[in-house]
Scaffold this motif. Structure first.
Motif, PDB file in Angstrom:
ATOM      1  N   ILE A   1      -3.913 -13.434   5.883  1.00  0.00           N
ATOM      2  CA  ILE A   1      -3.806 -12.573   7.082  1.00  0.00           C
ATOM      3  C   ILE A   1      -2.804 -11.452   6.843  1.00  0.00           C
ATOM      4  O   ILE A   1      -3.072 -10.280   7.178  1.00  0.00           O
ATOM      5  N   LEU A   2      -1.649 -11.775   6.251  1.00  0.00           N
ATOM      6  CA  LEU A   2      -0.650 -10.741   5.956  1.00  0.00           C
ATOM      7  C   LEU A   2      -1.203  -9.682   5.002  1.00  0.00           C
ATOM      8  O   LEU A   2      -0.995  -8.479   5.202  1.00  0.00           O
ATOM      9  N   LEU A   3      -1.911 -10.119   3.964  1.00  0.00           N
ATOM     10  CA  LEU A   3      -2.452  -9.167   2.994  1.00  0.00           C
ATOM     11  C   LEU A   3      -3.595  -8.326   3.569  1.00  0.00           C
ATOM     12  O   LEU A   3      -3.698  -7.135   3.265  1.00  0.00           O
ATOM     13  N   VAL A   4      -4.437  -8.919   4.409  1.00  0.00           N
ATOM     14  CA  VAL A   4      -5.495  -8.150   5.078  1.00  0.00           C
ATOM     15  C   VAL A   4      -4.843  -7.075   5.959  1.00  0.00           C
ATOM     16  O   VAL A   4      -5.242  -5.907   5.946  1.00  0.00           O
ATOM     17  N   SER A   5      -3.813  -7.478   6.701  1.00  0.00           N
ATOM     18  CA  SER A   5      -3.107  -6.536   7.574  1.00  0.00           C
ATOM     19  C   SER A   5      -2.433  -5.434   6.768  1.00  0.00           C
ATOM     20  O   SER A   5      -2.496  -4.263   7.129  1.00  0.00           O
ATOM     21  N   TYR A   6      -1.768  -5.804   5.672  1.00  0.00           N
ATOM     22  CA  TYR A   6      -1.112  -4.818   4.824  1.00  0.00           C
ATOM     23  C   TYR A   6      -2.127  -3.842   4.237  1.00  0.00           C
ATOM     24  O   TYR A   6      -1.896  -2.625   4.222  1.00  0.00           O
ATOM     25  N   ALA A   7      -3.249  -4.346   3.751  1.00  0.00           N
ATOM     26  CA  ALA A   7      -4.272  -3.486   3.143  1.00  0.00           C
ATOM     27  C   ALA A   7      -4.755  -2.430   4.134  1.00  0.00           C
ATOM     28  O   ALA A   7      -5.036  -1.294   3.750  1.00  0.00           O
ATOM     29  N   LYS A   8      -4.830  -2.798   5.403  1.00  0.00           N
ATOM     30  CA  LYS A   8      -5.279  -1.838   6.418  1.00  0.00           C
ATOM     31  C   LYS A   8      -4.313  -0.674   6.598  1.00  0.00           C
ATOM     32  O   LYS A   8      -4.696   0.361   7.135  1.00  0.00           O
ATOM     33  N   THR A   9      -3.077  -0.827   6.137  1.00  0.00           N
ATOM     34  CA  THR A   9      -2.101   0.271   6.234  1.00  0.00           C
ATOM     35  C   THR A   9      -2.208   1.236   5.053  1.00  0.00           C
ATOM     36  O   THR A   9      -1.580   2.280   5.059  1.00  0.00           O
ATOM     37  N   ARG A  10      -2.958   0.889   4.037  1.00  0.00           N
ATOM     38  CA  ARG A  10      -3.134   1.724   2.837  1.00  0.00           C
ATOM     39  C   ARG A  10      -4.394   2.563   2.992  1.00  0.00           C
ATOM     40  O   ARG A  10      -5.342   2.153   3.655  1.00  0.00           O
ATOM     41  N   ASN A  11      -4.426   3.715   2.318  1.00  0.00           N
ATOM     42  CA  ASN A  11      -5.648   4.516   2.290  1.00  0.00           C
ATOM     43  C   ASN A  11      -6.637   3.870   1.340  1.00  0.00           C
ATOM     44  O   ASN A  11      -6.280   3.489   0.238  1.00  0.00           O
ATOM     45  N   LYS A  12      -7.858   3.768   1.787  1.00  0.00           N
ATOM     46  CA  LYS A  12      -8.895   3.198   0.907  1.00  0.00           C
ATOM     47  C   LYS A  12      -9.096   4.135  -0.268  1.00  0.00           C
ATOM     48  O   LYS A  12      -9.229   5.336  -0.107  1.00  0.00           O
ATOM     49  N   SER A  13      -9.123   3.578  -1.461  1.00  0.00           N
ATOM     50  CA  SER A  13      -9.234   4.408  -2.669  1.00  0.00           C
ATOM     51  C   SER A  13     -10.567   5.128  -2.756  1.00  0.00           C
ATOM     52  O   SER A  13     -10.683   6.167  -3.394  1.00  0.00           O
ATOM     53  N   ASP A  14     -11.587   4.598  -2.098  1.00  0.00           N
ATOM     54  CA  ASP A  14     -12.885   5.252  -2.172  1.00  0.00           C
ATOM     55  C   ASP A  14     -13.212   6.019  -0.890  1.00  0.00           C
ATOM     56  O   ASP A  14     -14.364   6.343  -0.623  1.00  0.00           O
ATOM     57  N   SER A  15     -12.183   6.333  -0.078  1.00  0.00           N
ATOM     58  CA  SER A  15     -12.446   6.986   1.201  1.00  0.00           C
ATOM     59  C   SER A  15     -12.580   8.500   1.096  1.00  0.00           C
ATOM     60  O   SER A  15     -13.017   9.135   2.039  1.00  0.00           O
TER      61      SER A  15
END
Length: 184
Positions: A166-180
Protein backbone atom coordinates in the motif's frame (compact mmCIF):
# COMPACT_ATOMS: atom_id res chain seq x y z
CA UNK A 1 30.83 14.15 -12.70
CA UNK A 2 29.98 11.13 -10.54
CA UNK A 3 29.25 11.73 -6.86
CA UNK A 4 31.16 9.69 -4.29
CA UNK A 5 29.44 8.61 -1.10
CA UNK A 6 25.88 9.26 -0.05
CA UNK A 7 23.81 12.20 -1.20
CA UNK A 8 22.49 14.67 1.36
CA UNK A 9 18.98 13.46 0.46
CA UNK A 10 19.94 9.86 1.32
CA UNK A 11 21.66 10.89 4.56
CA UNK A 12 18.54 12.82 5.63
CA UNK A 13 16.38 9.82 4.65
CA UNK A 14 18.56 7.56 6.83
CA UNK A 15 18.18 9.88 9.83
CA UNK A 16 14.45 10.37 9.45
CA UNK A 17 13.93 6.73 8.48
CA UNK A 18 15.78 5.52 11.58
CA UNK A 19 13.67 7.77 13.81
CA UNK A 20 10.43 6.60 12.20
CA UNK A 21 11.56 2.96 12.58
CA UNK A 22 12.06 3.57 16.33
CA UNK A 23 8.65 5.22 16.71
CA UNK A 24 6.80 2.54 14.74
CA UNK A 25 8.70 -0.23 16.55
CA UNK A 26 7.70 1.17 19.91
CA UNK A 27 4.17 2.44 19.36
CA UNK A 28 2.78 0.58 16.34
CA UNK A 29 3.58 -3.05 17.07
CA UNK A 30 1.19 -5.77 18.19
CA UNK A 31 2.28 -8.52 20.61
CA UNK A 32 1.93 -12.04 19.18
CA UNK A 33 1.77 -13.99 22.44
CA UNK A 34 5.26 -15.37 21.77
CA UNK A 35 7.72 -13.71 24.21
CA UNK A 36 9.64 -10.73 22.75
CA UNK A 37 7.97 -11.18 19.35
CA UNK A 38 5.53 -8.66 17.89
CA UNK A 39 3.85 -7.86 14.60
CA UNK A 40 5.97 -4.91 13.46
CA UNK A 41 4.76 -2.20 11.10
CA UNK A 42 8.28 -0.75 11.07
CA UNK A 43 9.31 -3.33 8.44
CA UNK A 44 6.74 -2.04 5.95
CA UNK A 45 8.27 1.42 6.34
CA UNK A 46 11.81 -0.04 6.11
CA UNK A 47 10.83 -1.75 2.85
CA UNK A 48 9.49 1.53 1.43
CA UNK A 49 12.68 3.37 2.34
CA UNK A 50 14.88 0.60 0.92
CA UNK A 51 12.99 0.64 -2.38
CA UNK A 52 13.05 4.45 -2.65
CA UNK A 53 16.58 5.14 -1.36
CA UNK A 54 18.45 1.89 -2.07
CA UNK A 55 20.46 -0.74 -0.24
CA UNK A 56 22.79 1.48 1.84
CA UNK A 57 19.86 3.48 3.21
CA UNK A 58 17.87 0.28 3.82
CA UNK A 59 20.80 -1.30 5.64
CA UNK A 60 21.50 1.74 7.82
CA UNK A 61 17.84 2.46 8.62
CA UNK A 62 17.38 -1.16 9.73
CA UNK A 63 20.63 -1.14 11.72
CA UNK A 64 20.34 2.27 13.38
CA UNK A 65 16.57 2.21 13.83
CA UNK A 66 16.46 -1.23 15.45
CA UNK A 67 19.56 -0.60 17.61
CA UNK A 68 18.11 2.71 18.88
CA UNK A 69 14.73 1.12 19.56
CA UNK A 70 16.33 -1.66 21.60
CA UNK A 71 18.65 0.71 23.49
CA UNK A 72 15.97 3.29 24.31
CA UNK A 73 13.06 1.01 25.14
CA UNK A 74 14.72 -2.17 26.41
CA UNK A 75 18.01 -0.87 27.81
CA UNK A 76 20.21 -3.17 25.71
CA UNK A 77 20.67 -4.02 22.06
CA UNK A 78 19.79 -7.50 20.80
CA UNK A 79 22.38 -7.60 18.01
CA UNK A 80 21.20 -10.76 16.28
CA UNK A 81 17.84 -9.17 15.46
CA UNK A 82 19.35 -5.75 14.72
CA UNK A 83 21.62 -7.35 12.13
CA UNK A 84 18.63 -9.06 10.51
CA UNK A 85 16.79 -5.72 10.29
CA UNK A 86 19.86 -4.32 8.51
CA UNK A 87 20.00 -7.41 6.25
CA UNK A 88 16.31 -7.08 5.31
CA UNK A 89 16.76 -3.38 4.41
CA UNK A 90 19.91 -4.15 2.41
CA UNK A 91 18.41 -7.12 0.55
CA UNK A 92 15.23 -5.28 -0.45
CA UNK A 93 17.28 -2.24 -1.47
CA UNK A 94 19.57 -4.35 -3.67
CA UNK A 95 16.58 -5.26 -5.83
CA UNK A 96 15.00 -1.78 -5.91
CA UNK A 97 16.09 -1.26 -9.53
CA UNK A 98 13.94 -4.26 -10.53
CA UNK A 99 10.94 -2.46 -9.08
CA UNK A 100 11.86 1.04 -10.38
CA UNK A 101 9.37 2.89 -8.18
CA UNK A 102 10.60 6.24 -9.56
CA UNK A 103 8.91 5.40 -12.88
CA UNK A 104 5.55 6.04 -11.24
CA UNK A 105 4.42 2.52 -12.00
CA UNK A 106 3.88 -0.02 -9.22
CA UNK A 107 1.40 -2.53 -10.53
CA UNK A 108 1.09 -6.30 -11.12
CA UNK A 109 4.63 -7.34 -12.07
CA UNK A 110 6.32 -4.85 -9.72
CA UNK A 111 4.05 -5.82 -6.80
CA UNK A 112 4.80 -9.51 -7.33
CA UNK A 113 8.55 -8.82 -7.68
CA UNK A 114 8.57 -6.69 -4.52
CA UNK A 115 6.71 -9.30 -2.50
CA UNK A 116 8.87 -12.20 -3.68
CA UNK A 117 12.00 -10.19 -2.76
CA UNK A 118 10.74 -9.05 0.63
CA UNK A 119 9.41 -12.52 1.53
CA UNK A 120 12.75 -14.11 0.60
CA UNK A 121 14.72 -11.51 2.59
CA UNK A 122 12.50 -11.93 5.65
CA UNK A 123 12.47 -15.74 5.43
CA UNK A 124 16.26 -15.96 5.28
CA UNK A 125 16.67 -13.30 7.95
CA UNK A 126 14.09 -14.39 10.49
CA UNK A 127 13.88 -18.16 9.90
CA UNK A 128 17.64 -18.74 9.64
CA UNK A 129 19.98 -15.84 10.52
CA UNK A 130 18.30 -14.38 13.65
CA UNK A 131 17.69 -17.64 15.52
CA UNK A 132 21.08 -19.08 14.53
CA UNK A 133 22.82 -15.93 15.84
CA UNK A 134 20.66 -16.08 19.01
CA UNK A 135 21.98 -19.57 19.67
CA UNK A 136 25.61 -18.69 18.79
CA UNK A 137 25.85 -15.26 20.47
CA UNK A 138 23.44 -15.50 23.39
CA UNK A 139 23.30 -19.30 23.97
CA UNK A 140 19.51 -19.15 23.71
CA UNK A 141 17.55 -22.42 23.50
CA UNK A 142 17.13 -23.33 19.84
CA UNK A 143 13.46 -24.35 20.08
CA UNK A 144 12.55 -20.98 21.62
CA UNK A 145 14.43 -18.75 19.15
CA UNK A 146 13.47 -20.68 16.03
CA UNK A 147 9.80 -20.38 17.05
CA UNK A 148 10.30 -16.63 17.62
CA UNK A 149 12.02 -16.36 14.23
CA UNK A 150 9.22 -18.20 12.41
CA UNK A 151 6.51 -16.05 14.06
CA UNK A 152 8.46 -12.81 13.45
CA UNK A 153 9.25 -13.79 9.86
CA UNK A 154 5.70 -14.78 8.94
CA UNK A 155 4.18 -11.70 10.56
CA UNK A 156 6.73 -9.43 8.86
CA UNK A 157 6.12 -11.04 5.47
CA UNK A 158 2.37 -10.42 5.82
CA UNK A 159 2.77 -6.91 7.25
CA UNK A 160 5.19 -5.83 4.52
CA UNK A 161 3.08 -7.61 1.91
CA UNK A 162 0.00 -5.62 2.89
CA UNK A 163 1.17 -2.30 4.37
CA UNK A 164 4.41 -2.14 2.37
CA UNK A 165 2.54 -2.72 -0.89
CA UNK A 166 0.00 0.00 0.00
CA UNK A 167 2.82 2.43 0.85
CA UNK A 168 4.62 1.71 -2.43
CA UNK A 169 1.43 2.00 -4.52
CA UNK A 170 0.76 5.35 -2.82
CA UNK A 171 4.34 6.52 -3.33
CA UNK A 172 4.32 5.52 -7.01
CA UNK A 173 1.26 7.69 -7.55
CA UNK A 174 3.33 10.73 -6.51
CA UNK A 175 5.87 10.08 -9.31
CA UNK A 176 5.42 10.99 -12.97
CA UNK A 177 4.75 7.93 -15.07
CA UNK A 178 7.77 7.33 -17.29
CA UNK A 179 5.58 6.58 -20.28
CA UNK A 180 3.19 9.51 -19.78
CA UNK A 181 4.93 11.84 -22.23
CA UNK A 182 3.97 11.71 -25.86
CA UNK A 183 5.43 13.29 -28.97
CA UNK A 184 3.10 15.66 -30.83
Amino acid sequence: MMEKGLSIKTIVAIGIGSAVFVILGRFVSIPTGIPNTSIETAYAFLALMAVVFGPVAGFLIGLIGHALKDAVFYGSIWWSWVLVSAFVGLFIGLFANRINIQSGIFEGKQIVTFNVIQALAQAVGWFVIAPTLDVLIYAEPANKVYLQGIVAGLSNIVTVGVIGTILLVSYAKTRNKSDSLSVE
